[in-house]
Enzyme design. Structure first.
Site, PDB file in Angstrom:
ATOM      1  N   LYS A 227       1.137  -1.523  -0.162  1.00 22.61           N
ATOM      2  CA  LYS A 227       0.441  -0.286   0.290  1.00 22.61           C
ATOM      3  C   LYS A 227       1.072   1.197  -0.165  1.00 22.61           C
ATOM      4  O   LYS A 227       0.655   1.960  -0.747  1.00 22.61           O
ATOM      5  CB  LYS A 227      -1.511  -0.209   1.285  1.00 22.61           C
ATOM      6  CG  LYS A 227      -1.362   1.173   1.239  1.00 22.61           C
ATOM      7  CD  LYS A 227      -2.540   1.595   0.763  1.00 22.61           C
ATOM      8  CE  LYS A 227      -3.121   3.269   0.445  1.00 22.61           C
ATOM      9  NZ  LYS A 227      -4.110   2.843   0.072  1.00 22.61           N
ATOM     10  N   CYS A 281      -4.265  10.845   0.993  1.00 23.43           N
ATOM     11  CA  CYS A 281      -3.353   9.571   0.696  1.00 23.43           C
ATOM     12  C   CYS A 281      -1.604   9.820   0.142  1.00 23.43           C
ATOM     13  O   CYS A 281      -0.725   9.669   0.598  1.00 23.43           O
ATOM     14  CB  CYS A 281      -3.979   8.770  -0.435  1.00 23.43           C
ATOM     15  SG  CYS A 281      -5.712   8.708   0.624  1.00 23.43           S
TER      16      CYS A 281
HETATM   17  N1  SAJ Z   1      -2.165  14.459  -8.877  1.00 22.92           N
HETATM   18  C1  SAJ Z   1      -1.342  15.464  -9.468  1.00 22.92           C
HETATM   19  N2  SAJ Z   1      -1.437  15.435 -10.807  1.00 22.92           N
HETATM   20  C2  SAJ Z   1      -1.511  13.904 -11.647  1.00 22.92           C
HETATM   21  C3  SAJ Z   1      -2.539  13.148 -11.066  1.00 22.92           C
HETATM   22  C4  SAJ Z   1      -2.488  13.217  -9.297  1.00 22.92           C
HETATM   23  O1  SAJ Z   1      -0.412  16.881  -9.372  1.00 22.92           O
HETATM   24  O2  SAJ Z   1      -1.162  13.836 -12.818  1.00 22.92           O
HETATM   25  C5  SAJ Z   1      -2.753  14.883  -7.511  1.00 22.92           C
HETATM   26  C6  SAJ Z   1      -3.644  15.885  -7.879  1.00 22.92           C
HETATM   27  O3  SAJ Z   1      -3.722  17.093  -7.806  1.00 22.92           O
HETATM   28  C7  SAJ Z   1      -3.824  15.500  -6.371  1.00 22.92           C
HETATM   29  C8  SAJ Z   1      -2.344  14.340  -5.758  1.00 22.92           C
HETATM   30  O4  SAJ Z   1      -2.169  14.217  -6.907  1.00 22.92           O
HETATM   31  O5  SAJ Z   1      -3.372  16.458  -5.234  1.00 22.92           O
HETATM   32  C9  SAJ Z   1      -3.797  12.876  -5.263  1.00 22.92           C
HETATM   33  O6  SAJ Z   1      -4.702  12.114  -6.700  1.00 22.92           O
HETATM   34  P1  SAJ Z   1      -4.614  11.032  -7.392  1.00 22.92           P
HETATM   35  O7  SAJ Z   1      -5.988  11.107  -8.004  1.00 22.92           O
HETATM   36  O8  SAJ Z   1      -3.268  10.480  -7.611  1.00 22.92           O
HETATM   37  O9  SAJ Z   1      -4.673   9.893  -6.117  1.00 22.92           O
HETATM   38  P2  SAJ Z   1      -5.674  10.383  -4.673  1.00 22.92           P
HETATM   39  O10 SAJ Z   1      -4.925  10.370  -3.114  1.00 22.92           O
HETATM   40  O11 SAJ Z   1      -7.104  10.618  -4.218  1.00 22.92           O
HETATM   41  O12 SAJ Z   1      -5.773   8.828  -4.601  1.00 22.92           O
HETATM   42  C10 SAJ Z   1      -4.798   7.725  -3.927  1.00 22.92           C
HETATM   43  C11 SAJ Z   1      -4.877   6.488  -5.263  1.00 22.92           C
HETATM   44  N3  SAJ Z   1      -3.602   5.338  -5.126  1.00 22.92           N
HETATM   45  C12 SAJ Z   1      -3.056   5.645  -6.267  1.00 22.92           C
HETATM   46  O13 SAJ Z   1      -3.327   5.648  -7.597  1.00 22.92           O
HETATM   47  C13 SAJ Z   1      -1.318   4.570  -6.209  1.00 22.92           C
HETATM   48  C14 SAJ Z   1      -5.933   5.265  -4.819  1.00 22.92           C
HETATM   49  O14 SAJ Z   1      -5.413   4.007  -5.412  1.00 22.92           O
HETATM   50  C15 SAJ Z   1      -5.678   5.138  -3.558  1.00 22.92           C
HETATM   51  O15 SAJ Z   1      -6.360   4.498  -2.787  1.00 22.92           O
HETATM   52  C16 SAJ Z   1      -6.113   6.252  -2.862  1.00 22.92           C
HETATM   53  O16 SAJ Z   1      -4.030   7.266  -3.291  1.00 22.92           O
HETATM   54  C17 SAJ Z   1      -5.748   5.844  -0.970  1.00 22.92           C
HETATM   55  O17 SAJ Z   1      -6.537   6.059  -0.519  1.00 22.92           O
HETATM   56  O18 SAJ Z   1      -4.114   5.658  -0.865  1.00 22.92           O
END
Ligand code: SAJ
Length: 429
Positions: A227, A281
């Site tokens: 995780k 996360c």
């Molecule tokens: N973000 C960027 N650029 C990107 C992708 C995301 O700046 O290309 C930013 C988003 O705007 C946000 C942050 O990253 O601020 C996180 O967003 P996210 O969509 O990447 O992830 P979370 O936090 O919503 O969910 C993550 C997921 N983990 C992965 O994709 C490895 C999800 O599957 C997990 O279950 C979740 O964390 C968790 O609960 O741990």
């Protein structure tokens, strides 16, 4: 099973009041409880907040998540879901409580520990406890330790001993994406780590009843690490994109064009820069990995620092734009940590708005369709929460902090004559 053990299990059956007790009705626990209930399990959701318990028992939800409302409403109507302040006796216990970062970026597992203490007196032989909260490695063993201390009458599972233990203890990390939780709960693969193989098997029986992805079996420490690694992987990759955007600013090239064209290489897949990384996360979990190996986790730590710095860089650029337009107002579009959700936890957009509002609130117009009032961090400042149209009329500067769908129609007509800073590359897409 001896005759005596059979009697113990029979007694346990008599006393069980729920198939599954889900401890913690937050962003993970409530959707999980509702999905389990929709698959016919008798689920009791447990939370320390009377408001949450009352809301759920009334068939409502206290968080915004696609499809959750209807699911909870139906489960309450069908009487497959109920909520309570007290832990019932159950066959399965799922722990889905927060694991915040404590001082010095150290993981704080106090809520998991108190959930284990609350479960202990209710445990009956044959029960299975599953930790779902993102946790530092070793947390599942800590849960086993707490149960062992509280219930010396129960045999605890011992590592390496397949059949040992009156109860099963396992770790199965939630891996769902906010905004797609209900769908991903069912369709994602699950990693299930047992304190012993029998513990993993016991937990897997529950997951196989509703998961359409694969249920992958391992031990608890590997599952805990998986995780943390998943979210660290994403953080490191976003850090690369964010660093690239700062380099591009410096050397004067368009980062969105650079990424789009680089990604046409068959083995390059750069993520998107933004105003920083938020949510509870990705912005948090890598620190759990760093805490386990502080000297060794150099890239993971640096990625966190790069992503945190991106918010500072973004704020400084907005300040420079405001300095260049004396007396002018800035419309900050979005406060959430990512598009189309109402979650502001660890949001870089909110952090930026808060810092700017403290110094020059009267020049800040906030547009956030996912809130009806300014969040507490902005209360007491002179910042104004307003709708998109009046904000665009009043502001000289427009900053896109979150690419909510509600902003995606914006084009040259709406933004003509304004200074526009698009931190998400929304207008390019
Ligand atoms: N973000 C960027 N650029 C990107 C992708 C995301 O700046 O290309 C930013 C988003 O705007 C946000 C942050 O990253 O601020 C996180 O967003 P996210 O969509 O990447 O992830 P979370 O936090 O919503 O969910 C993550 C997921 N983990 C992965 O994709 C490895 C999800 O599957 C997990 O279950 C979740 O964390 C968790 O609960 O741990």
């Amino acid at each position: 099973m001896t005759e005596q053990e059979k009697i113990a299990v029979a007694d346990a059956d008599d006393a069980i009041t729920a198939d599954i007790a889900v401890i913690g009705l937050g962003y993970i626990g409530l959707p999980t409880a509702a999905v389990l209930a929709s698959y016919g399990w008798n689920v009791c959701g447990v939370d320390v907040s009377p408001h949450v318990v009352e809301t759920v028992n009334a068939g409502g939800v206290h968080i915004e998540e696609r499809d959750l409302d209807g699911l909870v409403h139906k489960a309450i109507e069908d009487k497959t879901l109920s909520a309570s302040l007290d832990v019932p006796s159950a066959r399965y216990y799922m722990i889905a409580v927060p694991t915040p970062l404590g001082d010095n970026k150290a993981p704080n597992i106090a809520y998991v520990e108190s959930a284990a203490r609350a479960i202990a007196p209710k445990l009956l032989p044959g029960a299975c406890i599953i930790v779902e909260s993102t946790s530092p490695v070793g947390t599942t063993e800590r849960v086993a330790e707490i149960i062992a201390e509280a219930r010396p009458d129960l045999r605890m599972p011992a590592f390496g001993d397949i059949e040992s233990g009156d109860v099963a203890i396992a770790y199965c990390p939630e891996r769902v994406l906010p905004g797609r939780i209900v769908n991903e709960l069912v369709h994602n693969d699950r990693v299930i780590g047992g304190v012993t193989p029998a513990c993993a098997e016991s937990a897997a029986k529950l997951y196989r009843s509703f998961v359409q992805g694969d249920c992958l079996i391992t031990n608890a420490r590997v599952a805990e690490t998986v995780k943390l690694v998943e979210n660290s992987f994403r953080d490191v990759n976003i850090a690369f994109a964010n660093e690239l955007s700062i380099i591009a600013d410096k050397i004067g090239v368009d980062v969105w064009d650079v990424i789009k064209l680089s990604n046409r290489h068959p083995r390059v897949n750069i993520l998107q820069p933004g105003p920083g990384v938020g949510g509870h996360c990705i912005a948090v979990d890598p620190w759990f990995l760093v805490a386990g190996a502080p000297e060794e986790a150099r890239l993971v730590r640096t990625a966190r620092e790069v992503n945190d710095h991106k918010a500072v860089h973004t704020e400084n650029r907005i300040r420079a734009l405001l300095d260049a337009a004396p007396g002018g107002k800035v419309a900050l579009l979005g406060l959430a940590f990512k598009p189309d959700i109402d979650d502001f936890r660890e949001s870089p957009a909110l952090e930026i708005a808060e810092n700017l509002a403290k110094d020059m609130g009267d020049r800040i117009l906030v547009v956030e369709p996912f809130t009806e009032a300014l969040p507490p961090q902005l209360e007491g400042t002179d910042a104004t929460l307003t709708q998109l149209s009046p904000a665009l009329r009043e502001a000289e500067i427009v900053v896109i902090l979150v690419d909510h769908t509600a902003f995606k129609h914006l084009g040259a007509d709406d933004l003509g004559g304004k200074i526009v800073f698009d931190t998400r590359g929304m207008l390019k897409k």
